[in-house]
Design a protein around this motif. Structure first.
Motif, PDB file in Angstrom:
ATOM      1  N   ARG A  77       0.806  -1.269  -0.065  1.00  0.00           N
ATOM      2  CA  ARG A  77       0.086   0.084   0.105  1.00  0.00           C
ATOM      3  C   ARG A  77       0.760   1.215  -0.054  1.00  0.00           C
ATOM      4  N   GLU A  78       0.240   2.190  -0.580  1.00  0.00           N
ATOM      5  CA  GLU A  78       1.080   3.473  -0.756  1.00  0.00           C
ATOM      6  C   GLU A  78       1.000   4.560   0.382  1.00  0.00           C
ATOM      7  N   ALA A  79      -0.420   4.687   1.298  1.00  0.00           N
ATOM      8  CA  ALA A  79      -0.736   5.399   2.059  1.00  0.00           C
ATOM      9  C   ALA A  79      -0.543   4.783   3.353  1.00  0.00           C
ATOM     10  N   VAL A  80      -0.129   5.333   4.540  1.00  0.00           N
ATOM     11  CA  VAL A  80      -0.197   5.085   5.695  1.00  0.00           C
ATOM     12  C   VAL A  80      -1.576   5.644   6.572  1.00  0.00           C
ATOM     13  N   GLU A  81      -2.287   4.823   7.070  1.00  0.00           N
ATOM     14  CA  GLU A  81      -3.537   5.029   7.629  1.00  0.00           C
ATOM     15  C   GLU A  81      -3.168   5.358   9.183  1.00  0.00           C
ATOM     16  N   THR A  82      -4.088   6.288   9.770  1.00  0.00           N
ATOM     17  CA  THR A  82      -3.745   6.452  11.275  1.00  0.00           C
ATOM     18  C   THR A  82      -4.810   6.095  12.140  1.00  0.00           C
ATOM     19  N   THR A  83      -5.580   5.227  11.498  1.00  0.00           N
ATOM     20  CA  THR A  83      -6.629   4.716  12.288  1.00  0.00           C
ATOM     21  C   THR A  83      -7.267   3.395  11.684  1.00  0.00           C
ATOM     22  N   ASP A  84      -7.360   2.537  12.428  1.00  0.00           N
ATOM     23  CA  ASP A  84      -7.562   1.062  11.849  1.00  0.00           C
ATOM     24  C   ASP A  84      -9.216   1.176  11.709  1.00  0.00           C
ATOM     25  N   ILE A  85     -10.025   1.420  12.541  1.00  0.00           N
ATOM     26  CA  ILE A  85     -11.455   1.469  12.577  1.00  0.00           C
ATOM     27  C   ILE A  85     -12.182   2.668  12.949  1.00  0.00           C
ATOM     28  N   ILE A  86     -13.216   3.076  12.046  1.00  0.00           N
ATOM     29  CA  ILE A  86     -14.191   3.995  12.428  1.00  0.00           C
ATOM     30  C   ILE A  86     -15.321   3.692  12.897  1.00  0.00           C
ATOM     31  N   ILE A  87     -15.758   3.908  13.823  1.00  0.00           N
ATOM     32  CA  ILE A  87     -17.196   3.784  14.434  1.00  0.00           C
ATOM     33  C   ILE A  87     -17.846   4.856  14.421  1.00  0.00           C
ATOM     34  N   VAL A  88     -19.168   4.685  13.810  1.00  0.00           N
ATOM     35  CA  VAL A  88     -20.248   5.821  13.582  1.00  0.00           C
ATOM     36  C   VAL A  88     -21.303   5.312  14.640  1.00  0.00           C
TER      37      VAL A  88
END
Length: 475
Positions: free
Chosen positions: A53-64
């Motif tokens: 993957r090219e981008a590094v995410e800062t969050t694993d999971i979003i909870i709405v």
């Protein structure tokens, strides 16, 4: 003699039905275990893809949503080391009808051991089967808002859980994959948040549900709720369910000094609260059916300003759309009828199931592989009470009431399903079938005349129209 025949026949037939369901359930479980043998190879695949993957995410999971399901899920996943971003529209304590044991501490929660069921002047006590559990295991009834605030405090106490006030407006979708959400923060600024997995659990009024599930919603009835003060229920630590005409009534403690009353009213007959029609309806049609020891408190409660609240009872098909990177849980997915008290039980069960499914996965950045794995969530997550002019529905109520009155394993089995102690769909189906057989046998006694045979056939038809669509809709 007839009563002995009914008990004996019901017991024998119930055992036969139980054997069939046990055999069927064993086959289903065996097939399910075979299907579950893929996570290890899938996990390796996710890890391999991680390096591409090219981008590094800062969050694993979003909870709405940070209600019962959202806050509990955030805490559970946070404890497992996940980086979680929770977005909740309103951080105030909700005013709703209806690992985390300490969250019921300090909110005056009341121990709940079962129900007393009333019908036509008779009563039956239905206790939860808690004999094999420690003494502190029991149901709890409480102010929903106080409990939710405790859950939110628990989730926010973890460093890797971010709890933010904001309104999610839409999902971010790319190539049929959900990448995150668009939302407005509490100042009104437009924001975006990205994560490989988004869990939507913002309740039965969710505006995201239409993107992730069959949008059809039916509202057959409304629950009218209000608080009674300075009164006690007929039996301590037991709720009261009154099968009355025209509406069933549910009463249970929410604190040491308050009782919640909920009345089910069909949509076509819903009176207006603002012009006093609702108070008149409750005063004239419902009040005479409540237990005498609660009558004075009931009459006082319906006269209090802003004490009556109305909540729709929705029927929503649990038919998810196959969209990668997103999941529905709790009431946003499939609302339970408030009379059963099962909504919170199902929400917390969803949390445990999802947490356990995610635990083996170290990497969440392959949405296609994750979605394939989480299909098992929907597989594993697996209106008889209202008065009706149809005499067959009255026969169904009588069958339900009489079946519980048999006591023993039959009554315990039903209460175990309702309380969440036995979450197996096969148990629900077994007791429903056994109850129907009991009801038909009751109609045929003392001898099967043509009229009794006809009534028994109608009861079978009505029961089938309830059970089989339920089985079909749940897969």
């Amino acid at each position: 003699m007839a009563e002995h025949y009914k008990v004996g026949a019901a017991s024998v037939i119930a055992r036969l039905v139980e054997l069939v369901f046990w055999y069927y359930n064993s086959l289903v479980r065996l097939w399910g275990l075979k299907k579950q043998k893929t996570p290890a190879s899938m996990e390796e695949y996710c890890v391999n893809k991680h390096g591409d993957r090219e981008a590094v995410e800062t969050t694993d999971i979003i909870i709405v949503g940070a209600g019962v399901a959202g806050a509990a899920l955030a805490y559970s996943l946070g404890k497992d080391g996940r980086r979680v971003h929770v977005i909740e529209r309103d951080m105030n304590a909700p005013r709703r009808i209806a690992g985390l044991e300490d969250c019921v501490d300090e909110i005056d929660a009341q121990k709940f051991l079962g129900y007393v069921l009333y019908k036509d002047g008779n009563s039956i006590t239905v206790s939860f089967p808690l004999d094999k559990f420690p003494s502190d295991v029991a149901g709890r009834s409480f102010h929903n808002g106080r409990f939710v605030q405790k859950l939110r405090e628990k989730a926010a106490s973890l460093q890797n859980v971010s709890l933010e006030q904001g309104t999610v407006t839409s999902l971010i979708e790319e190539n049929e994959t959900v990448k995150g959400v668009h939302y407005k923060d509490k100042t009104g600024r437009l924001m975006t948040a990205h994560a490989p997995l988004t869990v939507v659990c913002d309740g039965c009024f969710s505006n995201l549900r239409r993107s992730l599930c069959n949008p059809e919603v039916d509202v057959p009835s409304y629950f009218v709720g209000f608080r009674l003060t300075d009164c006690k229920l007929p039996k301590e630590n037991y709720g009261a369910v009154i099968l009355a005409d025209p509406s069933p009534i549910l009463l249970y403690n929410i604190s040491s000094t308050e009782v919640r009353c909920m009345v089910d009213i069909p949509s076509r007959n819903l009176p207006s609260v603002s012009d006093g029609e609702m108070a008149h309806y409750l005063r004239t049609l419902v009040a005479p059916k409540v237990p005498p020891e609660l009558y004075t408190a009931f009459m006082s409660a319906i006269e209090k300003k802003d004490n009556i609240r109305v909540v729709p009872s929705k029927i929503m098909a649990a038919a998810p759309n196959p969209i990668h990177g997103a999941l529905l849980i709790g009431d946003a997915f499939n609302m339970r009828h408030p009379l059963t008290g099962g909504g919170m039980t199902v929400a917390l069960s969803d949390v445990v199931l999802l947490r356990d499914l995610l635990r083996p996965l170290r990497d969440l950045f392959d949405p296609y592989a994750i979605s394939k794995y989480l299909e098992s969530f929907y597989t594993l997550r697996k209106k008889v009470f209202r008065a009706s002019s149809d005499p067959t529905m009255e026969d169904m109520q009588q069958a339900y009431f009489g079946y519980l009155g048999l006591g023993g394993a039959l009554s315990n089995g039903v209460s175990a399903v309702l309380s969440g102690l036995c979450p197996r769909p096969s148990s629900l189906a077994f007791h429903f079938v056994a109850m129907t057989i009991y009801g038909v046998g009751r109609l045929l006694l003392p001898f099967p005349s043509p009229k009794r045979l006809w009534n028994g056939a109608k009861l079978l038809w009505v029961a089938s129209s309830i059970l089989f669509p339920f089985i079909w809709s749940k897969g």
